[in-house]
Write an enzyme that holds these catalytic residues in place. Structure first.
Site, PDB file in Angstrom:
ATOM      1  N   GLY A  13      33.004  36.926  27.996  1.00 60.62           N
ATOM      2  CA  GLY A  13      33.960  36.322  29.066  1.00 60.62           C
ATOM      3  C   GLY A  13      33.786  37.094  30.420  1.00 60.62           C
ATOM      4  CE  LYS A  33      24.997  36.675  36.175  1.00 60.07           C
ATOM      5  NZ  LYS A  33      26.009  37.317  35.229  1.00 60.07           N
ATOM      6  CB  THR A  37      18.338  35.337  32.751  1.00 63.75           C
ATOM      7  OG1 THR A  37      19.401  35.732  32.025  1.00 63.75           O
ATOM      8  CG2 THR A  37      17.976  36.586  33.623  1.00 63.75           C
ATOM      9  CD  GLU A 103      29.379  37.059  35.714  1.00 62.09           C
ATOM     10  OE1 GLU A 103      29.327  36.864  34.608  1.00 62.09           O
ATOM     11  OE2 GLU A 103      29.509  36.199  36.492  1.00 62.09           O
ATOM     12  N   GLY A 104      28.010  41.489  36.451  1.00 59.65           N
ATOM     13  CA  GLY A 104      26.635  41.823  35.952  1.00 59.65           C
ATOM     14  C   GLY A 104      25.988  41.019  34.652  1.00 59.65           C
ATOM     15  CB  ALA A 105      22.676  40.103  33.549  1.00 64.20           C
ATOM     16  N   GLY A 168      38.376  39.258  26.972  1.00 68.32           N
ATOM     17  CA  GLY A 168      37.978  38.173  27.609  1.00 68.32           C
ATOM     18  C   GLY A 168      38.154  36.587  26.941  1.00 68.32           C
ATOM     19  N   PRO A 198      42.798  33.599  27.681  1.00 66.17           N
ATOM     20  CG  PRO A 198      43.902  31.711  28.116  1.00 66.17           C
ATOM     21  CD  PRO A 198      43.588  32.946  28.789  1.00 66.17           C
ATOM     22  N   GLY A 200      38.735  29.582  25.783  1.00 66.40           N
ATOM     23  CA  GLY A 200      38.815  28.253  26.287  1.00 66.40           C
ATOM     24  C   GLY A 200      39.302  28.267  28.007  1.00 66.40           C
TER      25      GLY A 200
END
Length: 221
Positions: A13, A33, A37, A103-105, A168, A198, A200
């Protein structure tokens, strides 16, 4: 301010959490980012963030195969930028934006370059001369205690104290493990749960997503 969003694993998440934080911090925010990938297999993370938030985004490296960045690059014989270059670019963005969210990977120690550099290295480098907050996105179900404590300990080994844990994808109905882990996660890690998204949430239309963010991030500093 620079915010780092990492996770205990892939698919926990991070992208939706990143989008929620971007909405929370509002105008003057850019989401970065460093490495994406699996281009062409699913909607790229940065595109999800842009769709849900409408904020400015930047993507440094794009790789075709849905693998860890260094694995995807080596498989194709591609040289990707070192962590030091990512760090320099993020510092420059921090000069022109109020908030930079990175944001990491995958997880914290996934290799982001050909030299073994990780998100942990990037965060530690940025923290030398910037205010850096790190959020750890984790699951609420069985198995999360080990994964989350390992991630928190890895951050602390670099003198990075997490700002909080983010759940997440919380299911509507909690089982025994989920109920217990709401208390166990902060107990075993010493890090508070500051947000719960939540399951979704990423599938909501952008207007509803933005409206509901404050209720999900109610304890986020």
């Amino acid at each position: 301010m620079i915010i780092i969003v990492t996770g205990t694993d892939t698919g926990v998440g991070k992208t939706v959490t990143t989008a929620a934080l971007a909405v929370r911090y509002g105008p003057g925010t850019i989401v970065v980012k460093p490495a994406q990938t699996g281009i062409g297999t699913d909607e790229p993370d940065i595109s999800v963030v842009e769709r849900l938030t409408g904020c400015e985004v930047a993507e440094f490296t794009r790789l075709e195969d849905p693998l860890a960045p260094d694995t995807a690059a080596r498989r194709r014989g591609i040289a990707i930028p070192p962590i030091s270059e990512h760090t320099a670019r993020i510092r420059e963005l921090a000069r022109t934006h109020d908030t930079v969210i990175v944001e990491g990977a995958g997880g914290l120690l996934v290799r982001l370059d050909n030299d073994g550099g990780t998100l942990s290295d990037l965060a530690a480098g940025l923290a030398r001369d910037h205010l850096v907050q790190v959020y750890v996105v984790t699951r609420v179900g069985l198995g999360t205690l080990n994964h989350t404590e390992l991630t928190v300990n890895a951050l602390r080994s670099r003198n990075l104290e997490p700002a909080g844990l983010v759940l997440g994808a919380v299911p509507k109905t909690l089982g025994l493990a989920e109920e217990c882990n709401l208390a166990e996660l902060p107990r075993v890690t010493g890090v508070p749960i500051v947000a719960a998204l939540p399951d979704g949430a990423g599938g909501l239309d952008p207007e509803r997503f933005r409206t509901e963010v404050d209720s999900w991030l109610s304890d986020c500093p």
